[in-house]
Write a protein that holds these residues in place. Structure first.
Motif, PDB file in Angstrom:
ATOM      1  N   ARG A  52     -33.586 -53.153  23.607  1.00 41.78           N
ATOM      2  CA  ARG A  52     -32.230 -53.599  23.294  1.00 41.78           C
ATOM      3  C   ARG A  52     -31.563 -52.526  22.435  1.00 41.78           C
ATOM      4  O   ARG A  52     -32.219 -51.668  21.858  1.00 41.78           O
ATOM      5  CB  ARG A  52     -32.237 -54.938  22.564  1.00 41.78           C
ATOM      6  CG  ARG A  52     -32.915 -54.920  21.209  1.00 41.78           C
ATOM      7  CD  ARG A  52     -32.977 -56.328  20.627  1.00 41.78           C
ATOM      8  NE  ARG A  52     -33.776 -56.385  19.397  1.00 41.78           N
ATOM      9  CZ  ARG A  52     -34.118 -57.537  18.794  1.00 41.78           C
ATOM     10  NH1 ARG A  52     -33.714 -58.693  19.297  1.00 41.78           N
ATOM     11  NH2 ARG A  52     -34.858 -57.501  17.709  1.00 41.78           N
ATOM     12  N   TRP A  53     -30.226 -52.620  22.384  1.00 42.94           N
ATOM     13  CA  TRP A  53     -29.432 -51.669  21.599  1.00 42.94           C
ATOM     14  C   TRP A  53     -29.226 -52.205  20.182  1.00 42.94           C
ATOM     15  O   TRP A  53     -28.968 -53.396  20.003  1.00 42.94           O
ATOM     16  CB  TRP A  53     -28.077 -51.414  22.250  1.00 42.94           C
ATOM     17  CG  TRP A  53     -28.168 -50.538  23.467  1.00 42.94           C
ATOM     18  CD1 TRP A  53     -28.362 -50.915  24.748  1.00 42.94           C
ATOM     19  CD2 TRP A  53     -28.072 -49.115  23.470  1.00 42.94           C
ATOM     20  NE1 TRP A  53     -28.404 -49.839  25.579  1.00 42.94           N
ATOM     21  CE2 TRP A  53     -28.218 -48.701  24.816  1.00 42.94           C
ATOM     22  CE3 TRP A  53     -27.875 -48.138  22.496  1.00 42.94           C
ATOM     23  CZ2 TRP A  53     -28.178 -47.366  25.198  1.00 42.94           C
ATOM     24  CZ3 TRP A  53     -27.833 -46.808  22.880  1.00 42.94           C
ATOM     25  CH2 TRP A  53     -27.992 -46.426  24.207  1.00 42.94           C
ATOM     26  N   LEU A  54     -29.304 -51.305  19.208  1.00 43.15           N
ATOM     27  CA  LEU A  54     -29.007 -51.638  17.817  1.00 43.15           C
ATOM     28  C   LEU A  54     -27.695 -50.954  17.442  1.00 43.15           C
ATOM     29  O   LEU A  54     -27.476 -49.782  17.768  1.00 43.15           O
ATOM     30  CB  LEU A  54     -30.128 -51.149  16.886  1.00 43.15           C
ATOM     31  CG  LEU A  54     -31.537 -51.657  17.197  1.00 43.15           C
ATOM     32  CD1 LEU A  54     -32.526 -51.091  16.177  1.00 43.15           C
ATOM     33  CD2 LEU A  54     -31.585 -53.187  17.202  1.00 43.15           C
ATOM     34  N   HIS A  55     -26.811 -51.686  16.740  1.00 42.24           N
ATOM     35  CA  HIS A  55     -25.487 -51.175  16.386  1.00 42.24           C
ATOM     36  C   HIS A  55     -25.390 -50.903  14.890  1.00 42.24           C
ATOM     37  O   HIS A  55     -26.078 -51.545  14.088  1.00 42.24           O
ATOM     38  CB  HIS A  55     -24.396 -52.169  16.803  1.00 42.24           C
ATOM     39  CG  HIS A  55     -24.531 -52.622  18.222  1.00 42.24           C
ATOM     40  ND1 HIS A  55     -24.397 -51.763  19.280  1.00 42.24           N
ATOM     41  CD2 HIS A  55     -24.820 -53.853  18.759  1.00 42.24           C
ATOM     42  CE1 HIS A  55     -24.579 -52.434  20.406  1.00 42.24           C
ATOM     43  NE2 HIS A  55     -24.848 -53.693  20.120  1.00 42.24           N
ATOM     44  N   GLY A  56     -24.518 -49.971  14.535  1.00 40.33           N
ATOM     45  CA  GLY A  56     -24.368 -49.549  13.150  1.00 40.33           C
ATOM     46  C   GLY A  56     -23.888 -50.654  12.223  1.00 40.33           C
ATOM     47  O   GLY A  56     -24.012 -50.544  11.000  1.00 40.33           O
ATOM     48  N   ASP A  57     -23.294 -51.731  12.773  1.00 41.54           N
ATOM     49  CA  ASP A  57     -22.824 -52.813  11.910  1.00 41.54           C
ATOM     50  C   ASP A  57     -23.906 -53.863  11.660  1.00 41.54           C
ATOM     51  O   ASP A  57     -23.655 -54.894  11.040  1.00 41.54           O
ATOM     52  CB  ASP A  57     -21.595 -53.478  12.532  1.00 41.54           C
ATOM     53  CG  ASP A  57     -21.931 -54.204  13.831  1.00 41.54           C
ATOM     54  OD1 ASP A  57     -22.984 -53.877  14.446  1.00 41.54           O
ATOM     55  OD2 ASP A  57     -21.156 -55.094  14.229  1.00 41.54           O
ATOM     56  N   GLY A  58     -25.107 -53.597  12.181  1.00 44.60           N
ATOM     57  CA  GLY A  58     -26.201 -54.541  11.970  1.00 44.60           C
ATOM     58  C   GLY A  58     -26.441 -55.483  13.127  1.00 44.60           C
ATOM     59  O   GLY A  58     -27.455 -56.198  13.154  1.00 44.60           O
ATOM     60  N   VAL A  60     -13.062 -45.402  13.678  1.00 50.51           N
ATOM     61  CA  VAL A  60     -14.389 -45.943  13.396  1.00 50.51           C
ATOM     62  C   VAL A  60     -15.392 -44.788  13.295  1.00 50.51           C
ATOM     63  O   VAL A  60     -15.257 -43.768  13.955  1.00 50.51           O
ATOM     64  CB  VAL A  60     -14.826 -46.939  14.499  1.00 50.51           C
ATOM     65  CG1 VAL A  60     -14.901 -46.251  15.840  1.00 50.51           C
ATOM     66  CG2 VAL A  60     -16.176 -47.564  14.155  1.00 50.51           C
ATOM     67  N   LYS A  61     -16.400 -44.965  12.408  1.00 53.70           N
ATOM     68  CA  LYS A  61     -17.564 -44.091  12.331  1.00 53.70           C
ATOM     69  C   LYS A  61     -18.800 -44.981  12.349  1.00 53.70           C
ATOM     70  O   LYS A  61     -18.838 -46.001  11.653  1.00 53.70           O
ATOM     71  CB  LYS A  61     -17.540 -43.234  11.068  1.00 53.70           C
ATOM     72  CG  LYS A  61     -16.516 -42.116  11.077  1.00 53.70           C
ATOM     73  CD  LYS A  61     -16.666 -41.231   9.854  1.00 53.70           C
ATOM     74  CE  LYS A  61     -15.671 -40.077   9.888  1.00 53.70           C
ATOM     75  NZ  LYS A  61     -15.821 -39.198   8.703  1.00 53.70           N
ATOM     76  N   GLY A  62     -19.792 -44.637  13.111  1.00 53.77           N
ATOM     77  CA  GLY A  62     -20.977 -45.493  13.188  1.00 53.77           C
ATOM     78  C   GLY A  62     -22.111 -44.811  13.914  1.00 53.77           C
ATOM     79  O   GLY A  62     -22.117 -43.595  14.099  1.00 53.77           O
TER      80      GLY A  62
END
Length: 486
Positions: A102-108, A138-140
């Motif tokens: 699965r994908w993990l995103h910078g916002d948690g 946006v930056k992430g």
């Protein structure tokens, strides 16, 4: 990908509410196993399958994940914009196994669990991707988490989106142009012998100095063209030599830089005591000067009142340059043409073209002036801007490095070029002037950004005169080198 709860979490770092997530599963067999069938992606197998994959024994296949890469890692431009993230998962397969990730995103937040069934022997590669849409800055980062057959997490792949409004360069309003014409004389009574009888004069006025293209129209037909540089006002003209009584008008049409027309200058001719009609005649001589290569051409009407072999000769400034003949089986007319001739010496300053004809015991001729050649104004083009180097001396002052640039100006002839530089949409420095004849490199440099280790943005070169042209935006980036370990 489901929009909830990921959509709500994605909004926290600037993504649009719609998260377009997909998976491109491209299974590429290792060279040693090229003939092994490749499995297609399958939907999530549920918590039971995930639990089995996550609790694999120490004999589970080895797994590695590459750092995700963004299709637009440092994007600057109009929004919304789609950014695609991709990564490769390597699995050492022995028989059959199920890959779960699965994908993990910078916002948690975390993406939906995806699974792919693999079989065969040797290393298998699975390419996975996810597409996100952003409508604000946006930056992430993005990462891939493998849950089975062995747990693994990729490094973080960083990205940034900077939404900017497009730069609009308004075109300047061109100079105003007007024209007025008159006939001299406007009425003629007398013998209609060869030679100018009616001269038409036109005066062109402009609000600013400019090149003006124009043409003369006589009784609705175009009879002459011209192009001339007008600083405030200028007079142009042409004449006609009627052979019979007639009336009509002449008009001056402006073709550029703006389209407009003058008034109509009406005229009237009454031919008195005309001599008996000759068997052969020439009329309607029109000349045309071609400034591309300084050439002149002409055409006229050749007529006969009966059957005849008519010989005719073209003369430029009194010198014969071409001759031919035409057969008439009866009364009629036809157009004869003088093809473009290259002019040299004093002939380039203007002159006269004459057509003479003879046949059936009669002769006739007609003469018309042609305009002087004018040298076309040089034009200028500019190459794209390239980054030629960086200056790291500013890094010691907690500033990004200075950046140097180069572009090439190219002209079709010797001319003075005025230009300026735009950095991040703002004019950097004043207007510059260079003498250019052919190609000339021009350079520019900018200082580093304060309190930053990187200097980036976009730059372009804008030419103001003699022609308006731009290099187009070129993005640049320069980073201070990392300190050498003591």
């Amino acid at each position: 990908m489901k929009s909830s709860p990921l959509a709500r979490k994605a909004a926290a770092f600037g993504a649009s509410a719609t998260v377009l997530a997909g998976m491109v599963a491209a299974l590429v067999a290792s060279p040693a196993q090229a003939a092994t069938p490749v499995a297609t992606a399958a939907p999530a197998a549920g918590t039971a399958g995930l639990s089995a994959a996550a609790t694999a024994t120490k004999s589970a296949p080895k797994v590695s994940v590459s750092t995700p890469r963004a299709s637009k890692a440092d994007y600057e431009g109009s929004c919304p914009v789609n950014v695609t993230f991709s990564s490769k998962i390597k699995v050492a397969v022995k028989g059959k196994t199920t890959l779960a990730y699965r994908w993990l995103h910078g916002d948690g937040s975390k993406g939906k669990i995806e699974t792919v069934k693999l079989k065969g022997h040797g290393a298998k590669y699975v390419k996975v991707s996810e597409k996100l849409s952003f409508k604000e800055n946006v930056k992430g980062w993005e990462a891939v988490q493998v849950l089975g057959p062995r747990k693994a997490v990729s490094k973080k792949g960083y990205f940034s989106v900077s939404c900017q409004s497009p730069i609009v360069i308004e075109e300047e309003q061109g100079p105003e142009v007007s024209a007025r014409v008159w006939a001299s004389p406007s009425s003629y009574v007398g013998a209609c012998t060869p030679g100018d009888k009616i001269d038409f004069t036109g005066r062109i006025k402009v609000s600013d100095p400019t090149w003006v293209k124009y043409r003369w129209v006589l009784n609705g037909k175009v009879v002459d063209y011209g192009r001339t540089k007008v600083y405030s006002s200028k007079t142009v003209g042409f004449g006609i030599s009627p052979r019979e009584s007639q009336r009509g008008y002449a008009q001056l049409e402006i073709l550029g830089p703006d389209r407009t027309s003058s008034n109509r200058a009406y005229y009237k001719v009454w031919c008195k005591d005309e001599a008996p009609a000759t068997r052969v005649s020439v009329s309607s001589l029109v000349t045309a000067t071609n400034n591309d290569g300084c050439k002149v051409g002409a055409h006229a009407t050749l007529s006969s009142i009966g059957r005849a072999r008519v010989e005719y000769t073209w003369l430029v400034n009194g010198k014969a340059v071409d001759s031919d003949y035409a057969y008439f089986s009866g009364a009629g007319s036809r157009t004869v043409t003088l093809s473009d001739r290259v002019l040299a010496g004093d002939a380039t300053k203007g002159g006269k073209i004459t057509l003479t004809a003879s046949g059936a015991g009669s002769t006739d001729s007609i003469t018309q002036s042609y305009a002087a050649c004018e040298t076309p104004k040089p034009t200028v083009s500019v190459s794209a801007v390239s980054q030629t180097g960086q200056r790291n001396d500013m890094c010691a002052d907690k500033r990004g490095p200075g950046v140097d640039f180069k572009a090439t100006l190219t002209s079709t002839g010797a001319t003075t070029v005025k230009y300026y530089w735009l950095v991040n949409g703002e004019k950097d420095g004043g207007e510059l002037t260079r003498e250019v004849n052919g190609s000339l490199d021009v350079t520019w440099g900018i200082g580093g950004t304060h309190n930053a280790s990187e200097t980036k943005g976009n730059i372009q070169l804008v030419v103001v005169s003699p022609t308006s042209v731009t290099s187009g935006n070129a993005a640049f980036s320069a980073v201070c080198p990392k300190p050498v370990a003591g």
